[in-house]
Design a protein around this motif. Structure first.
Motif, PDB file in Angstrom:
ATOM      1  N   PHE A  22      -1.254   5.994 -12.797  1.00 53.53           N
ATOM      2  CA  PHE A  22      -1.804   5.604 -11.503  1.00 53.53           C
ATOM      3  C   PHE A  22      -0.993   6.271 -10.396  1.00 53.53           C
ATOM      4  CE2 PHE A  22      -2.900   2.107 -14.317  1.00 53.53           C
ATOM      5  CZ  PHE A  22      -4.203   1.809 -13.946  1.00 53.53           C
ATOM      6  N   ASP A  24       1.038   5.997  -7.403  1.00 50.20           N
ATOM      7  CA  ASP A  24       1.825   4.913  -6.836  1.00 50.20           C
ATOM      8  C   ASP A  24       2.041   5.143  -5.348  1.00 50.20           C
ATOM      9  OD1 ASP A  24       3.520   2.611  -8.040  1.00 50.20           O
ATOM     10  OD2 ASP A  24       4.916   3.570  -6.654  1.00 50.20           O
ATOM     11  N   ASP A  39       2.992   4.627 -14.914  1.00 50.34           N
ATOM     12  CA  ASP A  39       2.287   3.935 -16.005  1.00 50.34           C
ATOM     13  C   ASP A  39       3.051   2.650 -16.277  1.00 50.34           C
ATOM     14  OD1 ASP A  39       4.401   4.433 -17.756  1.00 50.34           O
ATOM     15  OD2 ASP A  39       3.395   6.064 -18.813  1.00 50.34           O
ATOM     16  N   LYS A  66      -4.195   6.172  -3.186  1.00 54.19           N
ATOM     17  CA  LYS A  66      -3.296   5.384  -4.022  1.00 54.19           C
ATOM     18  C   LYS A  66      -4.088   4.595  -5.063  1.00 54.19           C
ATOM     19  CE  LYS A  66      -0.309   3.795  -0.506  1.00 54.19           C
ATOM     20  NZ  LYS A  66       0.728   2.837  -0.100  1.00 54.19           N
ATOM     21  N   GLU A  67      -3.482   4.436  -6.210  1.00 52.76           N
ATOM     22  CA  GLU A  67      -4.048   3.706  -7.351  1.00 52.76           C
ATOM     23  C   GLU A  67      -5.173   4.457  -8.058  1.00 52.76           C
ATOM     24  OE1 GLU A  67      -2.479   1.092  -8.682  1.00 52.76           O
ATOM     25  OE2 GLU A  67      -1.046   1.336  -7.031  1.00 52.76           O
ATOM     26  N   SER A  68      -5.498   5.667  -7.607  1.00 55.18           N
ATOM     27  CA  SER A  68      -6.369   6.522  -8.413  1.00 55.18           C
ATOM     28  C   SER A  68      -5.597   6.891  -9.666  1.00 55.18           C
ATOM     29  CB  SER A  68      -6.709   7.804  -7.633  1.00 55.18           C
ATOM     30  OG  SER A  68      -7.477   7.498  -6.501  1.00 55.18           O
ATOM     31  N   THR A  69      -6.309   7.371 -10.705  1.00 55.08           N
ATOM     32  CA  THR A  69      -5.593   7.783 -11.912  1.00 55.08           C
ATOM     33  C   THR A  69      -5.640   9.302 -12.037  1.00 55.08           C
ATOM     34  OG1 THR A  69      -7.558   7.528 -13.286  1.00 55.08           O
ATOM     35  CG2 THR A  69      -6.094   5.628 -13.113  1.00 55.08           C
ATOM     36  N   SER A  98      -9.885   9.214 -12.070  1.00 55.27           N
ATOM     37  CA  SER A  98     -10.712   8.196 -11.413  1.00 55.27           C
ATOM     38  C   SER A  98     -10.196   8.015  -9.998  1.00 55.27           C
ATOM     39  CB  SER A  98     -10.680   6.863 -12.163  1.00 55.27           C
ATOM     40  OG  SER A  98      -9.436   6.224 -11.978  1.00 55.27           O
ATOM     41  N   SER A 100      -9.638   5.734  -6.633  1.00 55.94           N
ATOM     42  CA  SER A 100      -9.573   4.378  -6.075  1.00 55.94           C
ATOM     43  C   SER A 100     -10.102   4.396  -4.648  1.00 55.94           C
ATOM     44  CB  SER A 100      -8.122   3.893  -6.064  1.00 55.94           C
ATOM     45  OG  SER A 100      -8.010   2.697  -5.302  1.00 55.94           O
ATOM     46  N   LEU A 126      -5.351  -5.912 -10.486  1.00 56.53           N
ATOM     47  CA  LEU A 126      -4.460  -5.117  -9.624  1.00 56.53           C
ATOM     48  C   LEU A 126      -3.067  -5.730  -9.589  1.00 56.53           C
ATOM     49  CD1 LEU A 126      -6.757  -4.334  -6.547  1.00 56.53           C
ATOM     50  CD2 LEU A 126      -6.137  -2.818  -8.426  1.00 56.53           C
ATOM     51  N   ARG A 129      -0.751  -4.810 -12.328  1.00 58.91           N
ATOM     52  CA  ARG A 129      -0.248  -3.438 -12.422  1.00 58.91           C
ATOM     53  C   ARG A 129       1.243  -3.324 -12.106  1.00 58.91           C
ATOM     54  NH1 ARG A 129      -5.044   0.328  -9.709  1.00 58.91           N
ATOM     55  NH2 ARG A 129      -6.649  -0.286 -11.206  1.00 58.91           N
TER      56      ARG A 129
END
Length: 438
Positions: A22, A24, A39, A66-69, A98, A100, A126, A129
């Motif tokens: 992800f 961060d 991760d 942020k928080e996209s992968t 992906s 976010s 969330l 995480r």
RNA sequence: GGUCCUGUGGUGUAGGGGUUAACAUGCCAGUCUGUCACACUGGAGAUCGCGGGUCCAAAUCCCGUCGGGACCGCCA
């Protein structure tokens, strides 16, 4: 190419590897971009210089959220000047797997932990995480593993008892009623009767880790309507002390496992050490408990036959001070506070116990009454309808070993271990009177 | 179930009859020679939970309602 977890990166310096995680944090400067990728095992800084070769990656990162992968291939370097773990990853390729949304409903990285707890529960996926929450569930896994190891070594059988019941199981708690093809059935609020059936079946020792359901409108930090109960039952015992010996052994096994596996992370994230509690757990009778609390703390609980929240806390403090133990057994409760199947001793007190951990009840256990005539008499005393218990009484008609057991509240233990404000924070998805989602 | 508390941008808070509804953080855009809780400049974003009432005027006072929480009881 296999994804390398963040915790293992130091084994791959100067090698071409693939990482995934992800996003961060993003720091997009004039000539260089830093993306912190995370991760469940850790984080690393991904560094991308802004130049002609990296143009495509630079463009991707400038619109990254942020928080996209992402997945990136590249080389991991030893870089002592980088504050985050003294390493940096320089990618040759960078893919967004992906995206976010820009605005997150809760602050995932909230280091002050200020976001409203209820809102965090609404977005539990969330909330989970965070490193902190990951460690809680890692600890839970280790606890169950340690208990299972102990049970396996001591000839226990794992059982899976039914959760749909034709008769309400008796544990003092309220039951949920459910429609079952036009008939009324109940959700199990304890595997109690079935553990005892396994004793009658000649399984010397059994355990079960499974959900139980309680229709109690309890609004406290340590109650849930559905929770995971750790139950065990053992045969051929002489008294409830044999059951306590067993519990003490698996609790110590659990703490040892936690100490070995997660103490460093626990220190870093929760600012304290796992206490092995390497002393005998004190066993104090109910009567002595009442007397000690009155003498030492000048407090008298409202109820004569049971101990209240304040008394639990005080006896916990006393055990810590006097015996250096976070745990304390309170034994021989009056029959009035206990279910009908607890065995009585020569003084008319139950051969039962509660285990308190840091001032909170985490277990009720007892030697069970296995003599049918006495068992029925005790059921009558409690005003229970004997007809509905016929199937249970049958277990005792054809020979049954003297036995006893306990129920252990794993989430209550974890709540105190991690000093969380509520059981909700150590439950994957909490269920209570006002919450059945997500 | 009993008692008490609470609801204001995405998030966390301030304001308690007349404000352009404030602050921090997050978000967006731009600037910035490697950051590391980056920094700086600018911008968007709130019918102040909902309904009614009092008042010239309500986020603010009153009534109702809905949501949420804390403690106690019950239990693991």
């Amino acid at each position: 190419m296999k994804t390398i977890y963040m915790k293992d990166l130091a084994n791959y310096y100067n090698q071409e590897i693939e990482i995934s995680g992800f996003v961060d944090k993003i720091r997009d400067l004039q000539y260089v971009q830093f993306v912190i990728v995370r991760d469940s095992t850790g984080k690393v800084q991904v560094t991308i210089e802004k130049n002609d070769i990296n143009q495509a990656m630079n463009e991707l990162v400038s619109h990254l959220t942020k928080e996209s992968t992402i997945t990136a291939k590249g080389i991991i370097y030893d870089r002592p000047n980088v504050k985050l773990r003294g390493m940096e990853f320089v990618p040759s390729s960078f893919d967004i797997t992906s995206v976010s949304e820009e605005q997150l409903p809760i602050d995932v990285l909230d280091y002050t932990n200020a976001t409203d707890k209820e809102l965090r529960l609404d977005y539990r996926f969330l909330d989970l995480r965070t490193e902190r929450n990951y460690l809680i569930f890692k600890a839970q896994t280790l606890c169950e593993m340690a208990m299972r190891e102990y049970w396996l070594e001591n000839d226990f059988i794992e059982i899976h008892s039914p959760k749909i019941l034709g008769t309400a199981s008796e544990s003092g708690a309220e039951v949920f009623k459910m429609d079952y093809f036009g008939k009324t059935v109940y959700l199990a609020q304890s595997p109690q009767f079935y553990k005892q059936m396994a004793m009658a079946a000649g399984f010397n020792n059994v355990f079960e880790i499974a959900p139980v359901f309680r229709a109690e409108n309890s609004h406290t930090a340590y109650h849930a309507t559905e929770f995971t109960s750790v139950d065990c039952e053992i045969s051929w015992i002489k008294s409830h002390h044999d059951v306590m010996d067993m519990e003490e052994a698996f609790c110590k096994r659990m703490l040892l496992k936690l100490k070995t596996e997660i103490d460093d992370d626990y220190k870093r994230l929760f600012n304290k050490e796992i206490n092995l509690n390497d002393v005998p757990f004190p066993r104090i009778s109910f009567a002595d408990c009442k007397r000690i609390i009155q003498e030492k703390y000048h407090y008298t609980g409202e109820k004569a036959h049971d101990i209240d929240r304040r008394e639990e806390e005080l006896i916990g403090i006393y055990a810590k001070k006097t015996f250096k133990s976070d745990f304390v057994f309170v034994t021989e409760y009056p029959f009035a506070a206990r279910p009908f199947y607890h065995m009585l001793d020569e003084n008319g007190l139950t051969k039962s116990f509660d285990l308190l951990y840091c001032g909170v009840e985490i277990t009720t256990g007892a030697q069970r009454e296995h003599r049918l005539d006495i068992l029925k008499k005790q059921a009558v005393e409690k005003g229970l309808p004997l007809e509905s218990l016929e199937f249970y009484f049958n277990f005792f008609k054809y020979g049954v070993p003297p036995h006893g057991g306990l129920g252990f509240g794993l989430t209550r233990f974890l709540m105190k271990l991690f000093d969380t404000e509520s059981i909700r924070e150590v439950t994957l998805l909490y269920r209570g009177p006002n919450r059945v989602n997500p």
